[in-house]
Design a protein around this motif. Structure first.
Motif, PDB file in Angstrom:
ATOM      1  N   SER A 404       3.061  -1.701  -7.506  1.00 26.29           N
ATOM      2  CA  SER A 404       2.022  -1.709  -6.467  1.00 26.29           C
ATOM      3  C   SER A 404       2.122  -2.948  -5.593  1.00 26.29           C
ATOM      4  O   SER A 404       2.036  -2.872  -4.358  1.00 26.29           O
ATOM      5  CB  SER A 404       0.634  -1.634  -7.111  1.00 26.29           C
ATOM      6  OG  SER A 404       0.517  -0.498  -7.938  1.00 26.29           O
ATOM      7  N   LEU A 405       2.294  -4.105  -6.225  1.00 29.70           N
ATOM      8  CA  LEU A 405       2.342  -5.362  -5.485  1.00 29.70           C
ATOM      9  C   LEU A 405       3.552  -5.415  -4.555  1.00 29.70           C
ATOM     10  O   LEU A 405       3.424  -5.761  -3.370  1.00 29.70           O
ATOM     11  CB  LEU A 405       2.379  -6.538  -6.461  1.00 29.70           C
ATOM     12  CG  LEU A 405       2.430  -7.939  -5.837  1.00 29.70           C
ATOM     13  CD1 LEU A 405       1.183  -8.207  -5.006  1.00 29.70           C
ATOM     14  CD2 LEU A 405       2.596  -9.005  -6.920  1.00 29.70           C
ATOM     15  N   ILE A 406       4.720  -5.055  -5.072  1.00 27.42           N
ATOM     16  CA  ILE A 406       5.932  -5.123  -4.254  1.00 27.42           C
ATOM     17  C   ILE A 406       5.860  -4.101  -3.118  1.00 27.42           C
ATOM     18  O   ILE A 406       6.223  -4.395  -1.976  1.00 27.42           O
ATOM     19  CB  ILE A 406       7.181  -4.895  -5.129  1.00 27.42           C
ATOM     20  CG1 ILE A 406       7.321  -6.033  -6.150  1.00 27.42           C
ATOM     21  CG2 ILE A 406       8.433  -4.823  -4.262  1.00 27.42           C
ATOM     22  CD1 ILE A 406       8.383  -5.784  -7.203  1.00 27.42           C
ATOM     23  N   THR A 407       5.368  -2.895  -3.419  1.00 29.74           N
ATOM     24  CA  THR A 407       5.258  -1.871  -2.382  1.00 29.74           C
ATOM     25  C   THR A 407       4.369  -2.336  -1.240  1.00 29.74           C
ATOM     26  O   THR A 407       4.741  -2.227  -0.056  1.00 29.74           O
ATOM     27  CB  THR A 407       4.690  -0.564  -2.969  1.00 29.74           C
ATOM     28  OG1 THR A 407       5.576  -0.062  -3.962  1.00 29.74           O
ATOM     29  CG2 THR A 407       4.511   0.486  -1.883  1.00 29.74           C
ATOM     30  N   VAL A 408       3.194  -2.857  -1.567  1.00 36.13           N
ATOM     31  CA  VAL A 408       2.248  -3.210  -0.507  1.00 36.13           C
ATOM     32  C   VAL A 408       2.751  -4.396   0.305  1.00 36.13           C
ATOM     33  O   VAL A 408       2.563  -4.442   1.525  1.00 36.13           O
ATOM     34  CB  VAL A 408       0.846  -3.480  -1.104  1.00 36.13           C
ATOM     35  CG1 VAL A 408       0.753  -4.826  -1.796  1.00 36.13           C
ATOM     36  CG2 VAL A 408      -0.225  -3.364  -0.029  1.00 36.13           C
ATOM     37  N   LEU A 409       3.438  -5.349  -0.332  1.00 37.27           N
ATOM     38  CA  LEU A 409       3.952  -6.503   0.412  1.00 37.27           C
ATOM     39  C   LEU A 409       5.105  -6.099   1.335  1.00 37.27           C
ATOM     40  O   LEU A 409       5.184  -6.563   2.481  1.00 37.27           O
ATOM     41  CB  LEU A 409       4.393  -7.598  -0.560  1.00 37.27           C
ATOM     42  CG  LEU A 409       3.261  -8.268  -1.354  1.00 37.27           C
ATOM     43  CD1 LEU A 409       3.821  -9.340  -2.285  1.00 37.27           C
ATOM     44  CD2 LEU A 409       2.207  -8.864  -0.431  1.00 37.27           C
ATOM     45  N   ILE A 410       6.007  -5.249   0.850  1.00 40.70           N
ATOM     46  CA  ILE A 410       7.100  -4.783   1.709  1.00 40.70           C
ATOM     47  C   ILE A 410       6.547  -3.947   2.864  1.00 40.70           C
ATOM     48  O   ILE A 410       6.986  -4.077   4.013  1.00 40.70           O
ATOM     49  CB  ILE A 410       8.130  -3.975   0.891  1.00 40.70           C
ATOM     50  CG1 ILE A 410       8.841  -4.880  -0.119  1.00 40.70           C
ATOM     51  CG2 ILE A 410       9.158  -3.316   1.810  1.00 40.70           C
ATOM     52  CD1 ILE A 410       9.823  -4.146  -1.019  1.00 40.70           C
ATOM     53  N   PHE A 411       5.591  -3.090   2.556  1.00 39.03           N
ATOM     54  CA  PHE A 411       4.972  -2.259   3.593  1.00 39.03           C
ATOM     55  C   PHE A 411       4.354  -3.120   4.683  1.00 39.03           C
ATOM     56  O   PHE A 411       4.589  -2.892   5.885  1.00 39.03           O
ATOM     57  CB  PHE A 411       3.926  -1.355   2.940  1.00 39.03           C
ATOM     58  CG  PHE A 411       3.169  -0.476   3.905  1.00 39.03           C
ATOM     59  CD1 PHE A 411       3.842   0.399   4.749  1.00 39.03           C
ATOM     60  CD2 PHE A 411       1.781  -0.527   3.970  1.00 39.03           C
ATOM     61  CE1 PHE A 411       3.146   1.214   5.646  1.00 39.03           C
ATOM     62  CE2 PHE A 411       1.076   0.290   4.851  1.00 39.03           C
ATOM     63  CZ  PHE A 411       1.763   1.152   5.687  1.00 39.03           C
ATOM     64  N   LEU A 412       3.574  -4.118   4.290  1.00 36.30           N
ATOM     65  CA  LEU A 412       2.959  -5.008   5.287  1.00 36.30           C
ATOM     66  C   LEU A 412       4.021  -5.735   6.097  1.00 36.30           C
ATOM     67  O   LEU A 412       3.918  -5.831   7.332  1.00 36.30           O
ATOM     68  CB  LEU A 412       2.048  -6.022   4.597  1.00 36.30           C
ATOM     69  CG  LEU A 412       0.747  -5.509   3.985  1.00 36.30           C
ATOM     70  CD1 LEU A 412      -0.048  -6.663   3.407  1.00 36.30           C
ATOM     71  CD2 LEU A 412      -0.089  -4.783   5.022  1.00 36.30           C
ATOM     72  N   GLY A 413       5.026  -6.265   5.416  1.00 35.48           N
ATOM     73  CA  GLY A 413       6.073  -7.010   6.113  1.00 35.48           C
ATOM     74  C   GLY A 413       6.822  -6.159   7.124  1.00 35.48           C
ATOM     75  O   GLY A 413       7.059  -6.585   8.265  1.00 35.48           O
TER      76      GLY A 413
END
Length: 591
Positions: A404-413
């Motif tokens: 969840s954490l990696i997905t949301v950070l990559i998505f935002l970036g």
């Protein structure tokens, strides 16, 4: 970037019953309780949404376009997505189309640059429910999103999963976007169920849940264009977290490809291009006219950053100070929990005080205006971004947390880096809506782990600050509904004023007025830029025996109406109303 060690790949898996037909993480006795909670959320959302949508007024021009598309489908028995343009004879060159820049022209037919799925399904429901069909898809999207996050909480054993269920809706802008005729909530639901499916496969090592999650993700690609970016983010995160579990990775890809192919085929059939009208015009200029009355200029990166992350207005000192307080308060909360020497109760209270002060100043200064940005509308993110290392988190839910954490950070970036639009007038960041439910899950997961790790007075302070941040976040979403109410009331007044104009034809240089007035079936609109357009249109109006028109302009750009065009005299007979008359030929007798 954080590395995922091999020990993270092989955490102990919980015992599961393969033959159970119950949702993951739920015991049989909990199903009824969950159904009650989900039903309550549905009826609350539907009631509020119907209160707004039943007025047939719209928060934004985009939602007005969706209503127009639904009406067009109903009138044409869902035979085509092409929009009937009433002014073909007046506007043979399609120079005065009143749909701002949100349309394409393919083989002479006009198509809106929106996803077809919400209008198509809603038009079908319309035959059974009438206008009560309008809130169904947005509300169902909100409920499905919250249910998905609830299941994520259950399989990772977070504390208070039912509070998590309600928080996902009523403490995020998902609440706002479940009330309007938009496709954001149903798109978010697809992304979250994709996450649930892959998360369940991580815990059980079975490929089937990941495949089902892939099916949901592929459907999501047809709802909103930003879901393509989310799919890339989820794909990278899944690869990082489970790179050795190739079966579930392939299952996710296979499920996504299966439904994505179906989406592409449908869009090709409906619009002539597999990527549909949400992507093809922007990537390949599909159907974009050589000349159109209005064009979308795009936004500089700093504007996108302000609309996506935190509303900052450099020319307004109070808003700037408010944004600074919010930013410092959020990061001070994170540092206080993460850095041992900063784990002081006074530091947490200071961070909380700065956060509250920042939001108070922001709302006070911008009262009555929707706030853009994730940080501007979601104080709970201070908990979501507290990273848990492996020393703290040795539970079987860690892989789901990291996914969840990696997905949301990559998505935002990726969205900040590549997305060309900023979302216009909005609450929060509508293009980033799938990130909010993940941030809620992360916040609850962090609180669950920190409750086991922190001790003494600092733990009690942390719990109180977490509760305070949640309360502020809920209040902010309540404020957003107040803004919705105010917007709909003002739109009702505007619609009534337009409806009371004695002319049936409205000429306007406000590009968004026609779609905002989508429910006014008795009026017709044309978009004009300046007085030159009137010089062209007035003779055509006379030729079509249209003797009256109203001119509605935006304040900064008034248009001077010529008193005569050729042999046609233009006379203002009332406020905003003009009449056309022909100059008598010399020697003609008056009858």
């Amino acid at each position: 970037m954080m590395r995922i060690s091999e020990t993270d790949q092989h955490l102990p898996q919980p015992h599961t019953t393969e033959t159970s037909s119950l949702p993951a993480g739920l015991k049989r006795k909990e199903v009824g309780k969950t159904a009650v909670h989900v039903s309550l959320i549905f009826f609350i959302l539907f009631g509020i949404s119907w209160y707004f949508i039943s007025t047939l007024t719209f928060f934004a021009p985009d939602t007005g376009l969706r209503y127009m598309q639904i009406q067009s489908l109903v009138e044409n028995n869902s035979s085509t997505l092409a929009i009937d343009y009433w002014a073909r004879t007046l506007d043979p060159d399609l120079a005065y189309i009143p749909f701002y820049y949100a349309y394409s022209v393919v083989d002479g037919e006009i198509f809106f640059q929106i996803s077809a799925f919400l209008p198509v399904v809603t038009a079908w429901l319309y035959s059974f429910l009438g206008t009560m069909a309008l809130p169904v898809i947005p509300v169902v999207g909100g409920v499905l999103t919250a249910t998905a996050v609830f299941y994520m909480g259950k399989i990772t054993k977070v504390k208070r999963p039912y509070l998590l269920l309600w928080t996902t809706v009523f403490a995020t802008p998902l609440f706002f976007y479940s009330l309007e005729l938009w496709d954001h909530s149903i798109a978010a639901a697809c992304t979250l169920w994709a996450m649930v499916g892959f998360a369940r496969s991580l815990q059980t090592s079975r490929w089937q849940p990941a495949f089902y999650g892939g099916l949901a993700l592929g459907i999501g690609l047809g709802q909103r264009p930003e879901i393509y970016v989310y799919a890339i983010a989820l794909g990278f995160a899944a690869l990082l977290v489970s790179w050795k579990q190739w079966r579930i990775l392939l299952a996710l890809v296979a499920g996504s490809f299966l439904t994505a192919t179906s989406v592409w085929l449908l869009q090709w059939r409906w619009t002539g291009h597999p990527l549909g009208m949400t992507l093809a015009p922007h990537l390949f200029k599909y159907g974009i006219p050589d000349s159109s009355p209005l064009s979308f200029p795009g936004y500089p990166r700093n504007i996108t950053l302000s609309r996506f992350i935190l509303y900052v207005q450099g020319k307004d000192e109070i808003i700037f100070i408010a944004a600074l307080l919010i930013l410092i308060g959020i990061f001070l909360t994170i540092f206080s929990v993460r850095i041992p020497r900063w784990q002081k109760t006074w530091v947490l209270w200071l961070a909380f005080g700065m956060t509250v002060s920042g939001f108070f100043l922001m709302i006070w200064r911008t009262w009555g205006q929707p706030l853009p940005g994730i940080l501007s509308t979601f104080p709970l993110i201070a908990l979501s971004l507290i990273y848990l290392d492996k020393k703290q988190d040795k539970t079987t839910g860690r892989q789901v947390y990291l996914l969840s954490l990696i997905t949301v950070l990559i998505f935002l970036g990726l969205m900040i880096a590549v997305w060309p639009a900023a979302g216009g007038i909005q609450w929060g960041a509508r293009y980033l809506l799938p990130a909010y439910p993940l941030f809620v899950f992360l916040a609850f997961y962090v609180v669950t782990i920190e409750d086991r790790w922190l001790t003494g007075s600092y733990l009690r302070t942390f719990q109180r600050v977490a509760a305070g941040l949640l309360i502020i976040t809920i209040l902010l979403q309540g404020y957003s509904v107040l803004l919705l109410h105010q917007k709909h009331q003002s739109e009702i007044k505007l619609r009534d004023a337009i409806n009371n104009l004695s002319a049936d034809l409205i000429l306007t240089n406000n590009p968004f007025l026609p779609s905002a007035m989508a429910s006014l079936n008795t009026k017709q609109f044309l978009y004009i830029d300046d007085a030159e357009d009137l010089q062209t249109l007035i003779p055509r109006l006379s030729d079509e025996d249209i003797d009256y028109f109203a001119l509605v302009t935006i304040e900064p750009a008034p248009i001077v109406v010529p008193s005569q065009v050729g042999d046609i005299v233009v006379v203002q007979i009332d406020t905003l109303i003009y009449a056309l008359d022909t100059v008598p030929e010399p020697g003609a007798k008056n009858e």
